[in-house]
Design a protein around this motif. Sequence first.
Motif, short mmCIF file in Angstrom:
data_model
loop_
_atom_site.label_atom_id
_atom_site.label_comp_id
_atom_site.label_asym_id
_atom_site.label_seq_id
_atom_site.Cartn_x
_atom_site.Cartn_y
_atom_site.Cartn_z
N GLY A 18 56.30 0.71 17.83
CA GLY A 18 55.03 0.07 18.17
C GLY A 18 54.97 -1.38 17.73
N LEU A 19 56.11 -2.04 17.72
CA LEU A 19 56.15 -3.41 17.20
C LEU A 19 56.33 -4.46 18.30
N ILE A 20 56.21 -4.07 19.56
CA ILE A 20 56.29 -5.13 20.57
C ILE A 20 54.86 -5.60 20.88
N PRO A 21 54.69 -6.89 21.10
CA PRO A 21 53.37 -7.42 21.40
C PRO A 21 52.88 -6.90 22.76
N LYS A 22 51.68 -6.29 22.75
CA LYS A 22 51.11 -5.78 24.01
C LYS A 22 49.76 -6.44 24.24
N PRO A 23 49.48 -7.11 25.33
CA PRO A 23 50.47 -7.61 26.26
C PRO A 23 51.27 -8.76 25.64
N PRO A 24 52.31 -9.25 26.23
CA PRO A 24 52.80 -8.96 27.58
C PRO A 24 53.66 -7.68 27.66
N GLY A 25 54.04 -7.13 26.49
CA GLY A 25 54.90 -5.96 26.53
C GLY A 25 54.14 -4.74 27.02
N GLU A 26 54.86 -3.80 27.62
CA GLU A 26 54.22 -2.59 28.13
C GLU A 26 55.28 -1.50 28.21
N ILE A 27 54.98 -0.36 27.58
CA ILE A 27 55.90 0.77 27.68
C ILE A 27 55.54 1.52 28.94
N THR A 28 56.42 1.53 29.91
CA THR A 28 56.07 2.09 31.22
C THR A 28 56.46 3.55 31.34
N GLY A 29 57.21 4.06 30.39
CA GLY A 29 57.54 5.46 30.50
C GLY A 29 58.43 5.93 29.38
N GLY A 30 58.48 7.24 29.20
CA GLY A 30 59.39 7.82 28.24
C GLY A 30 58.72 8.39 27.02
N LYS A 31 59.55 8.93 26.16
CA LYS A 31 59.08 9.55 24.93
C LYS A 31 59.97 9.11 23.79
N ALA A 32 59.41 9.11 22.58
CA ALA A 32 60.23 8.87 21.39
C ALA A 32 59.81 9.90 20.36
N LEU A 33 60.54 11.02 20.31
CA LEU A 33 60.17 12.11 19.43
C LEU A 33 60.81 11.94 18.06
N PHE A 34 59.96 11.74 17.05
CA PHE A 34 60.46 11.66 15.68
C PHE A 34 60.00 12.93 14.98
N GLU A 35 60.93 13.74 14.57
CA GLU A 35 60.64 15.07 14.03
C GLU A 35 59.69 15.83 14.94
N GLY A 36 59.93 15.73 16.22
CA GLY A 36 59.15 16.47 17.20
C GLY A 36 57.86 15.80 17.65
N GLN A 37 57.46 14.75 16.95
CA GLN A 37 56.20 14.10 17.31
C GLN A 37 56.47 12.84 18.14
N ASP A 38 55.78 12.71 19.26
CA ASP A 38 55.98 11.53 20.10
C ASP A 38 55.29 10.31 19.48
N LEU A 39 56.08 9.28 19.19
CA LEU A 39 55.53 8.09 18.53
C LEU A 39 54.80 7.16 19.51
N LEU A 40 55.18 7.23 20.76
CA LEU A 40 54.67 6.22 21.70
C LEU A 40 53.15 6.22 21.87
N PRO A 41 52.50 7.39 21.96
CA PRO A 41 51.03 7.35 22.13
C PRO A 41 50.25 7.15 20.84
N LEU A 42 50.91 7.07 19.69
CA LEU A 42 50.19 7.00 18.41
C LEU A 42 49.40 5.71 18.25
N SER A 43 48.31 5.81 17.48
CA SER A 43 47.49 4.64 17.20
C SER A 43 48.21 3.72 16.22
N THR A 44 47.71 2.49 16.13
CA THR A 44 48.32 1.52 15.22
C THR A 44 48.33 2.05 13.79
#
Lengths: 336, 335
Positions: free
Chosen positions: A57-83
């Motif tokens: 979660g360290l890319i500047p949004k915008p302009p950065g945007e994660i358009t798809g995928g998952k990143a499971l850390f110990e089974g938990q998806d990091l991508l939708p997590l809050s700051t």
Amino acid sequence: MQVPLLTVENLSVRFKMPDQVINAVNGVSFSLNTGETLGIVGESGSGKTVTVLSILGLIPKPPGEITGGKALFEGQDLLPLSTEALRSIRGQEISMVFQDPMTSLNPVIKVGEQLREALWTHNPSESRSNHRRRGIELLDMVGIPQPERRYNQFPHEYSGGMRQRAMIAMAMANRPKLLIADEPTTALDVTIQAQVIETLKAARRETGAASILITHDLGLVSQIADRVIVMYAGRIVEEGRIGDIFSRPRHPYTIGLLASIPSITQRRTKLYSIPGQPPDMANVPPGCPFHPRCAVGGERSVCRSDSPRLAEMGTRHQAACHFTEEAASWLAGRAT
Amino acid sequence: MNTAAVQKPILDIRDITTSYHIRRSGAQKATTLVAVEDVTLSIKPGETVGLVGESGCGKSTLGRTIIRLLEPSAGTVSFAGQDITHFSHQQMRPLRQEMQIVFQDPYASLNPRFRVRQILYEPFRIHGISKAVAGQKIPELLSLVQLPPDSLRRFPHEFSGGQRQRIAIARALALEPSLLVLDEPVSALDVSIQAQILNLLEDLQTELGLAYLFIAHDLSVVGQVSDRVAVMYLGRIVEEGPRDAVFNSPQHPYTIALLSAIPDISAAQGQQTRERIILTGDLPNPLDPPSGCRFRTRCRRGDQLCVDQEPPLAPVSDSLVACHYPGAEDSGPRS
């Protein structure tokens, strides 16, 4: 079969600029087991850093945007997590070391104080003196001489190599499960690089952490990683265990990269050089993004029209090329 | 190359010392930092001498002294047999055509507001060469460095790092120099581009008979291009010799450590590698170098002799080595 510590599936990241869209990461998938070290290799603009930063979660949004995928850390998806949720994972479960220690350390706060802060943030109930003791232990662990005295010094009183070791100490402070190092030795002199690599290895042994090493330096990867991912134009073009990648590379880009490294043991009459320039990421060639520079596929229509998928080459060895067989024999032809 | 043995050096420096005067905050007097001390080196036409060392060892200062961008405080610099040590700006001017420098960062060394045509025209303008002659030469320069002719209309920012370094090389070649100082010419470039530039430099040397002083911190790059190699540590040359001698049987413990510190891919390829030596400690403060041998604080061989006496650069097999206990093996007393 072991459940991986980190599984990245089909990650895609793009940057929307006013006049162009940059597809920095395109469908990247990989996994990492506990205690394992993965090297991510590529040239500037290949997407190796963006891949890892977007997981955290360290890319500047915008302009950065994660358009798809998952990143499971110990089974938990990091991508939708809050700051906030991500912040508590960063530094605690996953920590990071960057290329330039001078810009990652606060110049007006003593190193010990910064270490103590890292410890306190994730463990506020512990006493000040305990944090201090642990801080000095950490400086000692990364091989900083006279740790008690060094604890009370400012970053500018440290040499470059010592600063990077202090950063590693800080990254290891909370015994993370995953350590990510982005070009950790690139700014350092050769003999100091060797020291920092040893420090990283020792820290890894000490804590049993898994690690990801991002670098452009294939030599460095060969010394520290178990497996390696080679990236080009935001894609994985080859992945495999160190021995396979260095002895039996199957993608023409990997083969070319290895052939273009000068050898210290024997002077080659002429280095192989990959022709052309790295792709303009706003304008990536169609089909296989490597085709304009490729010695194997180059002119073939399938390379210009179809982007090859990663295919199995052997045990845990994958390459994304339409002509891996020919690439292998091209390599053999060069070697003789 | 039997002529090489009798060929006179294009560049010859003897016992060069270069110092900087620096004023530290609060201090009344300026301190002297001796960046290069007592260095002797020569380069023959068509030869490449590699100069390696870590940051602060004085290699760039030496490069700048050689082409007289800096004036040495002692010693002599001779170019093509002529002593130029104390030449004035005016006197140096015609010689500047003969010796050129290429810097590490092609982003910083090219004027961003100039088109490539103007960048390449500058050397001709400065040296009062007519536009007609320059107009003829400039396209030739582009093809020498393998850039397309339409590059002339473009600005530096339209090029990649490797292409910019080609422009910087073309500019350095404009006045047909006989010596190029290359100060870390490939260290800012990506791996695949590094090889392109190294090959280009080798081709140019063969074609134009250039002499190179190739300055780099990366030993494997230096080993690829050099005929002879000099290793610097804290302002002094500690080992100098033919490329193969320095790389295959290094004698100075610093050279041995530097070579062993290079992350080498041959281990991963299943080949045998040399033992890895990790030097302890950092580079000492150059304002206050250790007594005797400067490397002794990080050396495994050091003893009292090394504390008391600075070792002279003396012949050991094919090389010159500044060590009381030279040797390929880790010999000599240990402290």
